[in-house]
Design a protein around this motif. Structure first.
Motif, PDB file in Angstrom:
ATOM      1  N   LYS A 229     -10.586  12.146  34.468  1.00  0.00           N
ATOM      2  CA  LYS A 229      -9.457  12.649  35.248  1.00  0.00           C
ATOM      3  C   LYS A 229      -9.777  13.996  35.875  1.00  0.00           C
ATOM      4  O   LYS A 229      -9.177  14.380  36.872  1.00  0.00           O
ATOM      5  CB  LYS A 229      -8.223  12.795  34.341  1.00  0.00           C
ATOM      6  CG  LYS A 229      -7.680  11.480  33.786  1.00  0.00           C
ATOM      7  CD  LYS A 229      -6.498  11.758  32.882  1.00  0.00           C
ATOM      8  CE  LYS A 229      -5.955  10.475  32.271  1.00  0.00           C
ATOM      9  NZ  LYS A 229      -4.815  10.753  31.358  1.00  0.00           N
ATOM     10  N   LYS A 259     -11.667   2.692  35.578  1.00  0.00           N
ATOM     11  CA  LYS A 259     -10.876   1.539  35.982  1.00  0.00           C
ATOM     12  C   LYS A 259     -11.040   1.291  37.481  1.00  0.00           C
ATOM     13  O   LYS A 259     -11.231   2.219  38.258  1.00  0.00           O
ATOM     14  CB  LYS A 259      -9.404   1.748  35.654  1.00  0.00           C
ATOM     15  CG  LYS A 259      -9.086   1.805  34.171  1.00  0.00           C
ATOM     16  CD  LYS A 259      -7.586   1.930  33.936  1.00  0.00           C
ATOM     17  CE  LYS A 259      -7.264   1.952  32.452  1.00  0.00           C
ATOM     18  NZ  LYS A 259      -5.793   2.051  32.203  1.00  0.00           N
ATOM     19  N   ASN A 260     -10.959   0.014  37.846  1.00  0.00           N
ATOM     20  CA  ASN A 260     -10.963  -0.405  39.256  1.00  0.00           C
ATOM     21  C   ASN A 260     -12.209   0.078  40.007  1.00  0.00           C
ATOM     22  O   ASN A 260     -12.120   0.620  41.113  1.00  0.00           O
ATOM     23  CB  ASN A 260      -9.701   0.107  39.965  1.00  0.00           C
ATOM     24  CG  ASN A 260      -8.425  -0.378  39.298  1.00  0.00           C
ATOM     25  OD1 ASN A 260      -8.335  -1.540  38.901  1.00  0.00           O
ATOM     26  ND2 ASN A 260      -7.463   0.514  39.157  1.00  0.00           N
ATOM     27  N   HIS A 277     -16.287  -6.193  40.814  1.00  0.00           N
ATOM     28  CA  HIS A 277     -15.607  -5.012  40.298  1.00  0.00           C
ATOM     29  C   HIS A 277     -15.580  -5.084  38.775  1.00  0.00           C
ATOM     30  O   HIS A 277     -15.820  -6.144  38.185  1.00  0.00           O
ATOM     31  CB  HIS A 277     -14.182  -4.909  40.855  1.00  0.00           C
ATOM     32  CG  HIS A 277     -13.267  -5.989  40.361  1.00  0.00           C
ATOM     33  ND1 HIS A 277     -13.214  -7.243  40.935  1.00  0.00           N
ATOM     34  CD2 HIS A 277     -12.374  -6.007  39.337  1.00  0.00           C
ATOM     35  CE1 HIS A 277     -12.334  -7.983  40.289  1.00  0.00           C
ATOM     36  NE2 HIS A 277     -11.808  -7.258  39.319  1.00  0.00           N
ATOM     37  N   ASP A 279     -13.941  -2.841  34.940  1.00  0.00           N
ATOM     38  CA  ASP A 279     -13.319  -1.752  34.198  1.00  0.00           C
ATOM     39  C   ASP A 279     -14.170  -1.503  32.963  1.00  0.00           C
ATOM     40  O   ASP A 279     -14.626  -2.456  32.332  1.00  0.00           O
ATOM     41  CB  ASP A 279     -11.893  -2.113  33.750  1.00  0.00           C
ATOM     42  CG  ASP A 279     -10.948  -2.364  34.912  1.00  0.00           C
ATOM     43  OD1 ASP A 279     -11.188  -1.819  35.987  1.00  0.00           O
ATOM     44  OD2 ASP A 279      -9.988  -3.126  34.717  1.00  0.00           O
ATOM     45  N   GLU A 300     -17.522   2.312  44.295  1.00  0.00           N
ATOM     46  CA  GLU A 300     -16.298   2.977  44.735  1.00  0.00           C
ATOM     47  C   GLU A 300     -15.250   3.005  43.628  1.00  0.00           C
ATOM     48  O   GLU A 300     -15.129   2.066  42.837  1.00  0.00           O
ATOM     49  CB  GLU A 300     -15.708   2.255  45.948  1.00  0.00           C
ATOM     50  CG  GLU A 300     -16.623   2.235  47.162  1.00  0.00           C
ATOM     51  CD  GLU A 300     -16.030   1.438  48.301  1.00  0.00           C
ATOM     52  OE1 GLU A 300     -15.236   2.005  49.062  1.00  0.00           O
ATOM     53  OE2 GLU A 300     -16.352   0.242  48.410  1.00  0.00           O
ATOM     54  N   ASN A 301     -14.505   4.097  43.580  1.00  0.00           N
ATOM     55  CA  ASN A 301     -13.403   4.240  42.648  1.00  0.00           C
ATOM     56  C   ASN A 301     -12.361   5.152  43.285  1.00  0.00           C
ATOM     57  O   ASN A 301     -12.645   6.317  43.559  1.00  0.00           O
ATOM     58  CB  ASN A 301     -13.901   4.825  41.318  1.00  0.00           C
ATOM     59  CG  ASN A 301     -12.800   4.967  40.293  1.00  0.00           C
ATOM     60  OD1 ASN A 301     -12.400   6.070  39.953  1.00  0.00           O
ATOM     61  ND2 ASN A 301     -12.305   3.856  39.799  1.00  0.00           N
ATOM     62  N   ASN A 302     -11.182   4.611  43.541  1.00  0.00           N
ATOM     63  CA  ASN A 302     -10.139   5.345  44.256  1.00  0.00           C
ATOM     64  C   ASN A 302     -10.664   5.793  45.621  1.00  0.00           C
ATOM     65  O   ASN A 302     -11.070   4.974  46.416  1.00  0.00           O
ATOM     66  CB  ASN A 302      -9.649   6.523  43.408  1.00  0.00           C
ATOM     67  CG  ASN A 302      -9.028   6.065  42.103  1.00  0.00           C
ATOM     68  OD1 ASN A 302      -8.347   5.031  42.067  1.00  0.00           O
ATOM     69  ND2 ASN A 302      -9.244   6.811  41.036  1.00  0.00           N
ATOM     70  N   ASN A 303     -10.703   7.088  45.886  1.00  0.00           N
ATOM     71  CA  ASN A 303     -11.142   7.549  47.205  1.00  0.00           C
ATOM     72  C   ASN A 303     -12.566   8.105  47.199  1.00  0.00           C
ATOM     73  O   ASN A 303     -12.999   8.713  48.175  1.00  0.00           O
ATOM     74  CB  ASN A 303     -10.190   8.636  47.720  1.00  0.00           C
ATOM     75  CG  ASN A 303      -8.796   8.102  47.981  1.00  0.00           C
ATOM     76  OD1 ASN A 303      -8.641   6.994  48.468  1.00  0.00           O
ATOM     77  ND2 ASN A 303      -7.790   8.896  47.637  1.00  0.00           N
ATOM     78  N   GLU A 304     -13.297   7.892  46.110  1.00  0.00           N
ATOM     79  CA  GLU A 304     -14.662   8.397  46.018  1.00  0.00           C
ATOM     80  C   GLU A 304     -15.655   7.243  46.046  1.00  0.00           C
ATOM     81  O   GLU A 304     -15.352   6.120  45.636  1.00  0.00           O
ATOM     82  CB  GLU A 304     -14.862   9.200  44.742  1.00  0.00           C
ATOM     83  CG  GLU A 304     -14.097  10.498  44.689  1.00  0.00           C
ATOM     84  CD  GLU A 304     -14.498  11.322  43.480  1.00  0.00           C
ATOM     85  OE1 GLU A 304     -15.522  12.007  43.561  1.00  0.00           O
ATOM     86  OE2 GLU A 304     -13.789  11.263  42.472  1.00  0.00           O
TER      87      GLU A 304
END
Length: 314
Positions: A229, A259-260, A277, A279, A300-304
């Motif tokens: 986080k 995750k994701n 993909h 987790d 990729e993970n979220n916006n990164e």
């Protein structure tokens, strides 16, 4: 070193003191001086080395030494032989470096351990003409030295089974494990004998000698799953190996639960080869039916996103 939160709070402690060899009692000027790095010692019969930018020696400074290599972090690193057959008297030559952890490992708890390595090329010294596999980490309940060296018993708690041949970039060797003893010491080297060590020569010489730099040694207790986080996703992800053959396994690991995570592989022309993909802490992908050549792995993970070049060989 520590994993730190956005507000600077300590989340987890690296149990390896002087993990990047920066602190020293004396600048290196010759072989077998890894003990000049505070907290580190020679755990073998031979002569692991220490490199630091403070050195005035042309062979033991940073980045100029037996080759040219910037440190993975800071201004220092160590170096070990993982294999050599130049001298038959010294067959099974292995060099090990070791250090006492800041606290003993807890039996049954999960830990993450890692270090970065770089294969030394033979630009200046032609004997460094080989690459090997199986460089890794062994934990011990007792220290070792040249009179009581670490064991060459074809076992390591964490190791890389693929040959590491990259002389430019640092390669991360990492993994998770659960200790069965209250280990107090970490040892780094090749703990596999010649019959169980694969080699790759880069020239036509009769001999084969492999030497690797070591930097950024880490051991973390896996007790805080929310590290991700606060720290960058791209900083946490480790891809290994990046040079592999069809039929070998590509491993993607992280010290934290993710995750994701979306994974895509493209060939050099941009053609989409793989999409999946996962987790978790680790994802393993068996490389099959992929032609030799250069590929690009996008994670990729979220916006990164992290993009890593892969090389598939025969």
């Amino acid at each position: 070193s520590f994993w730190r939160g956005a507000g600077g709070e300590v989340l987890a402690q690296n149990l390896v003191p002087n993990y990047s060899f920066e602190q020293y009692s004396q600048c290196p000027y010759d072989q077998n001086q890894v003990s000049f790095a505070i907290g580190w010692s020679n755990y073998s019969k031979y002569s692991p080395d220490y490199f630091n930018s403070c050195s005035s020696s042309p062979d033991f400074s940073v980045p100029n030494n037996i080759t040219y290599q910037q440190a993975a972090e800071g201004n220092a690193y160590s170096g070990v032989y993982t294999y050599q057959n130049l001298d038959t008297v010294l067959l099974h030559t292995r060099e090990y470096i070791g250090s006492k952890l800041s606290s003993a490992l807890t039996i049954g708890e999960k830990y993450y351990a890692a270090f970065k390595t770089n294969k030394v090329g033979n630009e200046r010294y032609l004997e460094y003409n080989c690459a090997t596999n199986n460089l890794g980490i062994l934990f011990s309940t007792v220290p070792h030295n040249e009179f009581n060296p670490a064991l060459l018993n074809n076992f390591a708690h964490i190791y890389n089974s693929s040959i590491i041949s990259d002389t430019a970039k640092w390669t991360t060797i990492a993994g998770f494990f659960v200790p069965d003893s209250a280990y107090q010491y970490i040892i780094i080297g090749n703990f596999f004998d010649d019959l169980n060590t694969s080699t790759l020569k880069i020239d036509t010489a009769d001999w084969c000698m492999a030497y690797y730099f070591i930097d950024e040694v880490q051991v973390f207790k896996d007790s805080l799953s929310d590290i991700g986080k606060y720290d960058s996703f791209t900083k946490n992800i480790i891809v290994c190996p990046t040079l592999l053959k069809s039929g070998e396994t590509l491993n993607i690991t992280s010290p934290v639960f993710l995750k994701n995570v979306i994974i895509n592989i493209y060939d050099i022309l941009g053609k989409h080869i793989v999409h999946t993909h996962y987790d978790g802490y680790k994802f393993s992908f068996l490389v099959e039916q992929m032609s030799t050549g250069i590929y690009f792995l996008k994670i990729e993970n979220n916006n990164e996103a992290l993009i890593q070049k892969l090389l598939i060989t025969k």
